[in-house]
Design an enzyme around this catalytic site. Structure first.
Site, short mmCIF file in Angstrom:
data_model
loop_
_atom_site.label_atom_id
_atom_site.label_comp_id
_atom_site.label_asym_id
_atom_site.label_seq_id
_atom_site.Cartn_x
_atom_site.Cartn_y
_atom_site.Cartn_z
N ALA A 178 -4.54 -44.80 22.48
CA ALA A 178 -4.48 -43.97 23.70
C ALA A 178 -5.74 -43.15 23.92
O ALA A 178 -6.06 -42.79 25.06
CB ALA A 178 -3.26 -43.05 23.64
N ARG A 194 -1.68 -53.57 32.58
CA ARG A 194 -0.68 -52.53 32.34
C ARG A 194 -0.86 -51.39 33.34
O ARG A 194 -1.47 -51.58 34.39
CB ARG A 194 -0.77 -52.07 30.88
CG ARG A 194 -0.48 -53.22 29.89
CD ARG A 194 -0.44 -52.76 28.47
NE ARG A 194 0.65 -51.80 28.25
CZ ARG A 194 0.76 -51.06 27.15
NH1 ARG A 194 -0.14 -51.18 26.17
NH2 ARG A 194 1.77 -50.22 27.01
N GLU A 233 -14.80 -52.73 20.87
CA GLU A 233 -13.51 -52.10 21.18
C GLU A 233 -12.46 -53.19 21.32
O GLU A 233 -12.69 -54.16 22.05
CB GLU A 233 -13.64 -51.32 22.49
CG GLU A 233 -12.34 -50.72 22.97
CD GLU A 233 -12.51 -50.00 24.31
OE1 GLU A 233 -13.57 -49.39 24.56
OE2 GLU A 233 -11.55 -50.05 25.11
N HIS A 237 -8.13 -54.24 21.80
CA HIS A 237 -6.77 -53.82 22.14
C HIS A 237 -5.83 -55.00 21.93
O HIS A 237 -6.16 -56.14 22.30
CB HIS A 237 -6.68 -53.36 23.59
CG HIS A 237 -7.53 -52.17 23.87
ND1 HIS A 237 -7.15 -50.90 23.49
CD2 HIS A 237 -8.76 -52.06 24.42
CE1 HIS A 237 -8.11 -50.06 23.82
NE2 HIS A 237 -9.11 -50.73 24.38
N TYR A 241 3.65 -54.90 21.51
CA TYR A 241 2.61 -54.90 20.48
C TYR A 241 2.82 -55.93 19.38
O TYR A 241 2.01 -56.00 18.44
CB TYR A 241 2.48 -53.49 19.88
CG TYR A 241 2.08 -52.46 20.90
CD1 TYR A 241 0.84 -52.55 21.54
CD2 TYR A 241 2.93 -51.42 21.26
CE1 TYR A 241 0.47 -51.63 22.50
CE2 TYR A 241 2.56 -50.49 22.22
CZ TYR A 241 1.33 -50.60 22.83
OH TYR A 241 0.95 -49.69 23.78
#
Ligand code: CA2
Length: 144
Positions: free
Chosen positions: A76, A106, A97, A99, A22
């Site tokens: 999540a 992943r 949205e 990320h 991250y």
């Protein structure tokens, strides 16, 4: 123009754990970068992070009173939450949205998003740039 930025569960840990996935920026660093870009666009931003699904639903339900659009990293809950999807569907505000990681490279369980079919678009895999690109796309969409 007013944009609500929502960060889902565990994103408060950014910069403190798992930097290999991250990155090293904190949530505060991300918010500051968004604030700077938002100011260039003449947008006012509010930031909301919660680890609690119900509080996220409450925030989304109230959004139309004060905001024109939502930038959301559902974390999540992307992969599990029909409740978040239903609240976004109910209010009908445009949202993007985002990320930090590329959820499609992943684990398989991260490949599906309950929210993406309702979103203007999904941006995934560019770290801080996912948020900045998402804000730009949202601004360009609502200014017209
Ligand atoms: O890549 C993203 O932005 C995610 O939304 C992050 C979520 C994950 O569940 C999604 O599949 C993809 C997890 C956020 C957890 O953030 C942490 C940050 C630092 C340390 C531990 C967790």
């Amino acid at each position: 123009m007013r944009i609500l930025v929502i960060h889902g569960p565990n994103l408060n840990l950014l910069g403190k754990r798992e930097p290999e996935i991250y990155g090293t920026l904190s949530l505060n660093d991300i918010n500051q970068a968004l604030e700077t870009l938002g100011a260039e666009f003449g947008c006012s931003l509010r930031f909301f992070q919660s680890n609690n699904e119900g509080l996220l639903v409450d925030e989304i339900q109230q959004a139309p009173e004060n905001y024109d659009a939502i930038l959301i990293n559902p974390a999540a809950y992307t992969h599990t939450s029909i409740a978040l999807r239903d609240s976004l569907s109910a209010i009908g505000l445009p949202f993007v949205e985002v990320h930090l990681s590329n959820i499609h490279r992943r684990e398989e369980f991260r490949h599906h998003s309950y929210l993406a079919p309702l979103a203007l678009g999904q941006i995934s895999g560019f770290g801080l740039d996912s948020y900045l690109l998402g804000l730009r796309a949202l601004f360009n969409y609502i200014k017209n």
